[in-house]
Design a protein around this motif. Structure first.
Motif, PDB file in Angstrom:
ATOM      1  N   ALA A 122      19.090  29.975  -1.471  1.00 49.53           N
ATOM      2  CA  ALA A 122      20.108  29.631  -0.467  1.00 49.53           C
ATOM      3  C   ALA A 122      20.688  28.254  -0.772  1.00 49.53           C
ATOM      4  O   ALA A 122      19.945  27.332  -1.155  1.00 49.53           O
ATOM      5  N   PRO A 123      22.020  28.115  -0.608  1.00 49.99           N
ATOM      6  CA  PRO A 123      22.601  26.775  -0.731  1.00 49.99           C
ATOM      7  C   PRO A 123      22.278  25.961   0.521  1.00 49.99           C
ATOM      8  O   PRO A 123      22.458  26.457   1.634  1.00 49.99           O
ATOM      9  N   ILE A 124      21.801  24.754   0.341  1.00 54.83           N
ATOM     10  CA  ILE A 124      21.453  23.880   1.476  1.00 54.83           C
ATOM     11  C   ILE A 124      21.977  22.473   1.169  1.00 54.83           C
ATOM     12  O   ILE A 124      21.794  21.951   0.063  1.00 54.83           O
TER      13      ILE A 124
ATOM     14  N   LEU B  21      16.169  18.205   3.361  1.00 62.49           N
ATOM     15  CA  LEU B  21      16.940  19.421   3.610  1.00 62.49           C
ATOM     16  C   LEU B  21      16.670  19.870   5.038  1.00 62.49           C
ATOM     17  O   LEU B  21      15.502  20.038   5.424  1.00 62.49           O
ATOM     18  N   ASN B  22      17.734  20.022   5.804  1.00 63.60           N
ATOM     19  CA  ASN B  22      17.588  20.517   7.170  1.00 63.60           C
ATOM     20  C   ASN B  22      17.907  22.014   7.158  1.00 63.60           C
ATOM     21  O   ASN B  22      18.999  22.409   6.750  1.00 63.60           O
ATOM     22  N   ILE B  23      16.946  22.823   7.579  1.00 62.10           N
ATOM     23  CA  ILE B  23      17.081  24.272   7.444  1.00 62.10           C
ATOM     24  C   ILE B  23      17.180  24.925   8.814  1.00 62.10           C
ATOM     25  O   ILE B  23      16.303  24.722   9.664  1.00 62.10           O
ATOM     26  N   ARG B  24      18.224  25.711   9.014  1.00 64.26           N
ATOM     27  CA  ARG B  24      18.344  26.499  10.252  1.00 64.26           C
ATOM     28  C   ARG B  24      17.903  27.921   9.965  1.00 64.26           C
ATOM     29  O   ARG B  24      18.401  28.575   9.033  1.00 64.26           O
ATOM     30  N   GLN B  25      16.957  28.429  10.739  1.00 62.04           N
ATOM     31  CA  GLN B  25      16.373  29.751  10.497  1.00 62.04           C
ATOM     32  C   GLN B  25      17.320  30.849  10.983  1.00 62.04           C
ATOM     33  O   GLN B  25      17.480  31.040  12.185  1.00 62.04           O
TER      34      GLN B  25
ATOM     35  N   ASN C 190      15.961  35.881   6.123  1.00 65.67           N
ATOM     36  CA  ASN C 190      14.769  35.927   5.272  1.00 65.67           C
ATOM     37  C   ASN C 190      14.402  34.605   4.631  1.00 65.67           C
ATOM     38  O   ASN C 190      13.301  34.099   4.760  1.00 65.67           O
ATOM     39  N   MET C 191      15.363  34.074   3.890  1.00 61.72           N
ATOM     40  CA  MET C 191      15.106  32.906   3.059  1.00 61.72           C
ATOM     41  C   MET C 191      14.855  31.666   3.929  1.00 61.72           C
ATOM     42  O   MET C 191      13.904  30.909   3.700  1.00 61.72           O
ATOM     43  N   THR C 192      15.703  31.475   4.915  1.00 60.74           N
ATOM     44  CA  THR C 192      15.566  30.266   5.740  1.00 60.74           C
ATOM     45  C   THR C 192      14.298  30.349   6.606  1.00 60.74           C
ATOM     46  O   THR C 192      13.652  29.321   6.847  1.00 60.74           O
ATOM     47  N   ASN C 193      13.910  31.567   7.026  1.00 64.57           N
ATOM     48  CA  ASN C 193      12.647  31.692   7.775  1.00 64.57           C
ATOM     49  C   ASN C 193      11.456  31.396   6.875  1.00 64.57           C
ATOM     50  O   ASN C 193      10.488  30.768   7.299  1.00 64.57           O
TER      51      ASN C 193
ATOM     52  N   GLU D  83      31.644  25.702   4.872  1.00 62.41           N
ATOM     53  CA  GLU D  83      30.515  26.556   4.466  1.00 62.41           C
ATOM     54  C   GLU D  83      31.037  27.956   4.209  1.00 62.41           C
ATOM     55  O   GLU D  83      31.604  28.568   5.100  1.00 62.41           O
ATOM     56  N   ARG D  84      30.916  28.452   3.003  1.00 63.82           N
ATOM     57  CA  ARG D  84      31.286  29.835   2.678  1.00 63.82           C
ATOM     58  C   ARG D  84      30.059  30.516   2.111  1.00 63.82           C
ATOM     59  O   ARG D  84      29.150  29.853   1.630  1.00 63.82           O
ATOM     60  N   HIS D  85      30.065  31.839   2.121  1.00 63.64           N
ATOM     61  CA  HIS D  85      28.965  32.546   1.457  1.00 63.64           C
ATOM     62  C   HIS D  85      29.011  32.209  -0.029  1.00 63.64           C
ATOM     63  O   HIS D  85      30.067  32.260  -0.639  1.00 63.64           O
TER      64      HIS D  85
HETATM   65  C1  LIG Z   1      27.533  24.520   0.791  1.00 61.38           C
HETATM   66  C2  LIG Z   1      26.565  25.083   1.805  1.00 61.38           C
HETATM   67  C3  LIG Z   1      25.695  24.247   2.438  1.00 61.38           C
HETATM   68  C4  LIG Z   1      24.793  24.760   3.380  1.00 61.38           C
HETATM   69  N1  LIG Z   1      23.925  23.887   3.988  1.00 61.38           N
HETATM   70  C5  LIG Z   1      23.007  24.361   4.840  1.00 61.38           C
HETATM   71  C6  LIG Z   1      22.063  23.464   5.420  1.00 61.38           C
HETATM   72  O1  LIG Z   1      22.068  22.252   5.175  1.00 61.38           O
HETATM   73  N2  LIG Z   1      21.139  23.992   6.248  1.00 61.38           N
HETATM   74  C7  LIG Z   1      21.116  25.347   6.558  1.00 61.38           C
HETATM   75  O2  LIG Z   1      20.246  25.767   7.303  1.00 61.38           O
HETATM   76  N3  LIG Z   1      22.002  26.209   6.032  1.00 61.38           N
HETATM   77  C8  LIG Z   1      22.932  25.749   5.172  1.00 61.38           C
HETATM   78  N4  LIG Z   1      23.829  26.632   4.613  1.00 61.38           N
HETATM   79  C9  LIG Z   1      23.784  28.061   5.004  1.00 61.38           C
HETATM   80  C10 LIG Z   1      22.610  28.746   4.302  1.00 61.38           C
HETATM   81  O3  LIG Z   1      22.849  28.774   2.913  1.00 61.38           O
HETATM   82  C11 LIG Z   1      22.460  30.186   4.835  1.00 61.38           C
HETATM   83  O4  LIG Z   1      22.125  30.125   6.197  1.00 61.38           O
HETATM   84  C12 LIG Z   1      21.347  30.902   4.092  1.00 61.38           C
HETATM   85  O5  LIG Z   1      21.780  31.206   2.781  1.00 61.38           O
HETATM   86  C13 LIG Z   1      20.960  32.170   4.806  1.00 61.38           C
HETATM   87  O6  LIG Z   1      19.992  32.835   4.038  1.00 61.38           O
HETATM   88  P1  LIG Z   1      18.895  33.790   4.740  1.00 61.38           P
HETATM   89  O7  LIG Z   1      18.287  34.642   3.682  1.00 61.38           O
HETATM   90  O8  LIG Z   1      17.974  32.989   5.593  1.00 61.38           O
HETATM   91  O9  LIG Z   1      19.769  34.652   5.735  1.00 61.38           O
HETATM   92  P2  LIG Z   1      20.652  35.950   5.414  1.00 61.38           P
HETATM   93  O10 LIG Z   1      19.842  37.132   5.818  1.00 61.38           O
HETATM   94  O11 LIG Z   1      21.249  35.893   4.057  1.00 61.38           O
HETATM   95  O12 LIG Z   1      21.816  35.696   6.457  1.00 61.38           O
HETATM   96  C14 LIG Z   1      21.534  35.579   7.876  1.00 61.38           C
HETATM   97  C15 LIG Z   1      22.837  35.343   8.603  1.00 61.38           C
HETATM   98  O13 LIG Z   1      23.450  34.107   8.154  1.00 61.38           O
HETATM   99  C16 LIG Z   1      24.746  34.365   7.664  1.00 61.38           C
HETATM  100  N5  LIG Z   1      24.972  33.514   6.497  1.00 61.38           N
HETATM  101  C17 LIG Z   1      24.362  33.574   5.307  1.00 61.38           C
HETATM  102  N6  LIG Z   1      24.843  32.668   4.460  1.00 61.38           N
HETATM  103  C18 LIG Z   1      25.814  31.994   5.139  1.00 61.38           C
HETATM  104  C19 LIG Z   1      26.706  30.953   4.816  1.00 61.38           C
HETATM  105  N7  LIG Z   1      26.733  30.389   3.619  1.00 61.38           N
HETATM  106  N8  LIG Z   1      27.541  30.512   5.770  1.00 61.38           N
HETATM  107  C20 LIG Z   1      27.552  31.079   6.983  1.00 61.38           C
HETATM  108  N9  LIG Z   1      26.736  32.074   7.347  1.00 61.38           N
HETATM  109  C21 LIG Z   1      25.883  32.520   6.441  1.00 61.38           C
HETATM  110  C22 LIG Z   1      24.750  35.835   7.299  1.00 61.38           C
HETATM  111  O14 LIG Z   1      26.049  36.386   7.368  1.00 61.38           O
HETATM  112  C23 LIG Z   1      23.867  36.418   8.355  1.00 61.38           C
HETATM  113  O15 LIG Z   1      24.556  36.617   9.548  1.00 61.38           O
HETATM  114  C24 LIG Z   1      24.770  26.136   3.693  1.00 61.38           C
HETATM  115  C25 LIG Z   1      25.662  26.987   3.043  1.00 61.38           C
HETATM  116  C26 LIG Z   1      26.557  26.491   2.125  1.00 61.38           C
HETATM  117  C27 LIG Z   1      27.509  27.409   1.445  1.00 61.38           C
END
Ligand SMILES: Cc1cc2nc3c(=O)[nH]c(=O)nc-3n(C[C@H](O)[C@H](O)[C@H](O)COP(=O)(O)OP(=O)(O)OC[C@H]3O[C@@H](n4cnc5c(N)ncnc54)[C@H](O)[C@@H]3O)c2cc1C
Ligand code: FES
Length: 266
Positions: free
Chosen positions: A48-50, A62-66, A69-72, A227-229
Motif C-alpha cells: 500500500a502507498p502510505i 507512517l500513519n495508517i488508517r485501517q 486487508n493490508m492496512t488492518n 490520493e488516487r488508487h
Molecule cells: C499517495 C498516497 C498516499 C497515501 N497515504 C496514506 C497514509 O498516509 N495513510 C493511510 O492510511 N492511507 C494512505 N493512503 C491510502 C492507502 O494506500 C489505502 O488505504 C490502502 O492501500 C488500502 O489498502 P487495504 O488493503 O487496507 O484496503 P483495500 O481492501 O485495498 O481497500 C479498502 C477500501 O479503501 C479504498 N482505497 C484503497 N486504496 C485507496 C486509495 N489510494 N485512495 C482512496 N481509497 C482507497 C478502497 O476503494 C476500499 O474502499 C495513501 C494513498 C496514496 C495513493
C-alpha cells in the motif's frame, strides 16, 4: 535509494492514535521531502502507498488508517516486527521556495498525516518561515490524530482544531465544534507572502480552495495533495493516471494552477 526492490525495516515505535488509526515508526534512514510517500508491503498480504508523516534522517513515521486487508495487517503489528518498504516516491512540497512566507496548513481527517511532514520540517527550520497557521479538522474528538503532538504545536504555532460533532470522548482536546472551513472563513491573511497547503477529502479541498481564493490567494499560492488508487508508485502501470498526469510521479503534491482541470474530477 529509489530501487523498486523493497527492503526490510524494523518497527521501533508503535502508537495507536484512534480506534482506526495507528502510527508506526520504521528504522528507515532516507533523504526525502515532506509530502512524499513510500510503498509498504507485508509478504503474502500486499502492498500500500502510505505518506511519510515525519521529517527525520533517522526514521520514517507512517500513519495508517485501517480500511482493508493490508492496512488492518499493518495495524496488527507491534514494536520489533519487520515491514518491507520501497521509496520514497512522488513529488513533495518544495519547502525551500517558501522561505520567508507565512505557511497556512489545512488538513482534514487522515489528510493531516502528509501535512505533518511539513509541520515536522518547519519545526526543524523554524527561522526560515514566517507565521505557521494550522487548521486541522476531524469528524469527532475520537478521530483527532497526533494528540501527543497537539500541545507542543499549540505552543509553537497558531493552531485551530475543529470537530464536526462533539461527543463524549476519552480524548478531551479543546476543539471548536464546526467544520474546519468555518474556522478558515474567519481567518485573516493580510501578508502577500503566504502559501497554503491542503490535504483532506476531495469535497473539503474544493471548499477550502474557494475560501482561499476569496481571501486573495493566487492559484500558485495553493498546494494540494491528491490520493488516487496506485499500484506501482513509479509511473509504470498507469493506475493513478488522470488527464495524462501520473499522480504517483508528477504528484501527489500539486500546485493548484497546474491542476485546475483535475479539480473537476475530484
Ligand atoms: C499517495 C498516497 C498516499 C497515501 N497515504 C496514506 C497514509 O498516509 N495513510 C493511510 O492510511 N492511507 C494512505 N493512503 C491510502 C492507502 O494506500 C489505502 O488505504 C490502502 O492501500 C488500502 O489498502 P487495504 O488493503 O487496507 O484496503 P483495500 O481492501 O485495498 O481497500 C479498502 C477500501 O479503501 C479504498 N482505497 C484503497 N486504496 C485507496 C486509495 N489510494 N485512495 C482512496 N481509497 C482507497 C478502497 O476503494 C476500499 O474502499 C495513501 C494513498 C496514496 C495513493
Ligand atoms: S501507480 Fe503505477 S503509474 Fe502511477
Amino acid at each position: 535509494m529509489n530501487s523498486l526492490t523493497p527492503k526490510q525495516y524494523k518497527i521501533i515505535d508503535f502508537h495507536r492514535e484512534t480506534n482506526d488509526t495507528v502510527t508506526l515508526t520504521a528504522d528507515m534512514k532516507i533523504k526525502h521531502e515532506p509530502g512524499q510517500f513510500v510503498e509498504v508491503s507485508l509478504p503474502g498480504i500486499g502492498e500500500a502507498p502510505i505518506s511519510i508523516c515525519s521529517f527525520s534522517k533517522d526514521y520514517v513515521k507512517l500513519n495508517i488508517r485501517q480500511v482493508g486487508n493490508m492496512t488492518n495487517a499493518l495495524a496488527g503489528l507491534k514494536k520489533g516486527d519487520k515491514i518491507c518498504i520501497r521509496g520514497p516516491y512522488g513529488t513533495g512540497y518544495p519547502m525551500h521556495y517558501f522561505k520567508g512566507d507565512n505557511l497556512i496548513i489545512i488538513g482534514g481527517g487522515c489528510g493531516v498525516a502528509p501535512l505533518k511532514g511539513i509541520i515536522d520540517y518547519v519545526e526543524k527550520f523554524r527561522k526560515d518561515y514566517g507565521d505557521i497557521i494550522l487548521f486541522l479538522g476531524y469528524r469527532s474528538p475520537d478521530d483527532i490524530l497526533f494528540q501527543k503532538e497537539l500541545d507542543e504545536w499549540k505552543e509553537k504555532f497558531d493552531l485551530t482544531v475543529t470537530v464536526d460533532q462533539n461527543s463524549e470522548s476519552k480524548f478531551c482536546y479543546d476543539a471548536n465544534t464546526e467544520f474546519v472551513t468555518e474556522a478558515l472563513k474567519r481567518a485573516e491573511f493580510d501578508n502577500e507572502k503566504k502559501v497554503a497547503f491542503i490535504c483532506g477529502p476531495p469535497i473539503m479541498m474544493k471548499f477550502v480552495v474557494g475560501i482561499l481564493k476569496d481571501k486573495g490567494f493566487n492559484d500558485d499560492q495553493i498546494y494540494l495533495s491528491f490520493e488516487r488508487h496506485m499500484k506501482c508508485g513509479v509511473q509504470k502501470c498507469g493506475h493513478c493516471m488522470i488527464n495524462g498526469i501520473y499522480v504517483c510521479k508528477d504528484g501527489p503534491v500539486f500546485r493548484y494552477d497546474q491542476v485546475t482541470e483535475l479539480s473537476e474530477k475530484w
